[in-house]
Design a protein around this motif. Sequence first.
Motif, short mmCIF file in Angstrom:
data_model
loop_
_atom_site.label_atom_id
_atom_site.label_comp_id
_atom_site.label_asym_id
_atom_site.label_seq_id
_atom_site.Cartn_x
_atom_site.Cartn_y
_atom_site.Cartn_z
N HIS A 186 0.79 -1.23 -0.07
CA HIS A 186 0.03 0.11 0.18
C HIS A 186 0.97 1.25 -0.02
O HIS A 186 0.72 2.19 -1.00
CB HIS A 186 -1.01 -0.06 1.21
CG HIS A 186 -1.48 1.32 1.69
ND1 HIS A 186 -1.02 2.13 2.67
CD2 HIS A 186 -2.23 2.27 0.89
CE1 HIS A 186 -1.49 3.21 2.73
NE2 HIS A 186 -2.28 3.30 1.51
N HIS B 179 1.90 4.42 -3.04
CA HIS B 179 1.52 5.74 -2.78
C HIS B 179 2.97 6.59 -3.22
O HIS B 179 3.05 7.53 -4.01
CB HIS B 179 1.29 6.17 -1.50
CG HIS B 179 -0.15 6.04 -1.02
ND1 HIS B 179 -0.87 6.97 -1.66
CD2 HIS B 179 -1.02 4.91 -0.62
CE1 HIS B 179 -2.28 6.63 -1.35
NE2 HIS B 179 -2.12 5.58 -0.56
N PHE C 188 -6.15 7.83 -6.22
CA PHE C 188 -6.33 7.37 -4.79
C PHE C 188 -7.32 6.18 -4.78
O PHE C 188 -6.97 5.25 -4.03
CB PHE C 188 -6.77 8.60 -4.03
CG PHE C 188 -6.81 7.95 -2.49
CD1 PHE C 188 -5.71 7.89 -1.48
CD2 PHE C 188 -8.04 7.66 -1.79
CE1 PHE C 188 -5.97 7.75 -0.22
CE2 PHE C 188 -8.25 7.05 -0.81
CZ PHE C 188 -7.31 7.17 0.14
N HIS D 23 -6.42 2.15 -3.61
CA HIS D 23 -6.96 1.70 -2.51
C HIS D 23 -8.08 0.76 -2.82
O HIS D 23 -8.20 -0.12 -2.09
CB HIS D 23 -7.85 2.83 -1.76
CG HIS D 23 -6.70 3.11 -0.63
ND1 HIS D 23 -6.74 2.60 0.41
CD2 HIS D 23 -6.04 4.16 -0.57
CE1 HIS D 23 -5.71 3.06 1.11
NE2 HIS D 23 -5.21 4.15 0.49
CU CU Z 1 -3.43 4.81 1.10
#
Ligand code: CU
Length: 435
Positions: free
Chosen positions: A296, A300, A319, A323
Motif C-alpha cells: 500500500h 503511494h 487514490f 485503494h
Molecule cells: Cu492509502
Amino acid sequence: MRIEIDIDNEDVAGRNYLTWAPVRARITLLEPDSADPVDIVVGNEDASRGGQLEFGTSRDAPLKPTLNASLPATGDPLEIFVAGDFPKASSSDGDAVMQVAASGRPDPPATKAVMVRVRKNADDLAPAERDRFITALAKLNDHGSGLFKDFRAMHREQLALDQAHQGAGFLSWHRAYLLDLERELQKIDASVSLPYWRFDEPAPNLFAEDFLGRTRSAAGNIVFSSTNLLRFWQTDGAGITRLPGFDVRTDPAFVSDQATTLLMGGAKPDAIFDSGPRADPVTRTRGFETMEGDPHGRAHTSFQGWIQDPGTAPRDPLFFLLHCNVDRLWGMWQWFNDRFDGTQPKTFFFRGTQTSAGATRPGHNLGDTMWPWNNVTGPPRPSSAPRTPFPVTASAPAPGPAPKVGDMIDYHGVLDEGALAGFCYDDVPYGVAPP
Ligand SMILES: [Cu+2]
C-alpha cells in the motif's frame, strides 16, 4: 398462466445489482390453467453474451447456470438463490437476463434483466465502462463544488488520518470509504463500480489521456483528452499533480507483487490478519495488515505529487483506484484463507471495543463505530463529521448508517447474508477457497 420473478434487494426502479454472492429470489406461478404443478427451467436468456447468472435451491450448495424445478399451482412462491456466475460479469446495466421457461409449453419464458456489477481491473475496462466511471466521478466532483469535497475532507487532517491509518482498522476504514464513494457514484449512474489499479502490473491504459491522465511535465502536470471530463477536476486547487517514478507504460509500481502480498500473515491454514499490539514490532508475528506499508504505502510513494502524501492523496482520483486494489488484495486474502468470521483472532485481533481491556485506538477495534459515519466528534475523533450517515442502498442490506470496523469483514455475506455489502471483485469469487 403467468410466471413472476422477484429478486431480493431490488431498488426503487425495480432493478437488481448482483455480485458473486447468492441472494434470495422467488418464482411464482400466477393464473394457473390447471391444479397441476408446472415444470420449469431457470437459466440465462443468452448464454453467449452479457453477464451470466447461476441458480440453486440452497445458499450453501454450489449454484449452476441452469436449474430444473417445479412451480406449485397454489400460487406459493418457489424460493431459489441467484448469483453472478463467476467470472462472467456484466459490462452494462441489464445485460444479465434471467429466464424462466415452462417445460413443454408454448408460453414465452418469463425474464428479468439484472446487472452482475463487479469491480474490475481499470486497465482492462471497455471504453464505455471507463467513460461511465469518469463521467460519474466528474459529476461527483462538479468542478470542485460537488459532494466529492467531503471525501477529500475525510482524508486530510491528522486526527482524521489517525482514524484510518497505522492500526488494525486501516483496511476496514478504507473499505467503507471506497464503498461510500462508490454508492454516491451509483446514485449518478447505477451501472458504475469502482475500478482497481493493479499496481504490481503495468497499466498503460489507466495512465492515459482518456482515463486518469498522462503526466506531461517534470512538474507532474496531468493532461487529459478533450473529451475527458476529468479535465475540470478540482479539489483544493485546479488540476492534478502526479509524477510517477516508474514507466507507467511498461512497469509496475515499486511494490511487492500480488503473490507475495497474499502470503503475508503466514501460510494457510494459520495465516493471521494481525498479531495485536504494535508495541513490540520486532518480535510480533507479521500479519496481513502489514500490507499497509508494502504494497500500500509503496504504491503511494512510487510517485511524487499529491498521491505520495496521506494528507493530499485523495486530491488525485488515482487514490481511489489504488485503494480499490488494496481492498481487493484484502478480499482475495480473506477468500484464500477463509477469514470472514470477525470473532476469530486470525481474522481480527482487537475483537472488543475501545473500552475493552487491551483495546487499541478508538476506531480500530472490531466493535468500534467508524468516523465520520458515526457522527462522533471531539478528540481523539476529528472536530467535524462529513459524510454522516453512511449511505444505505436498496441493492444490499449492509452496512447500516454507522458501520463498525467489524461490519466490513464479511462483505460477501459468507457467514451472514445480512452482511452483504453489494460489491465484489472480478477475480475474487464468493465463499471459501477450495481445500
Ligand atoms: Cu492509502
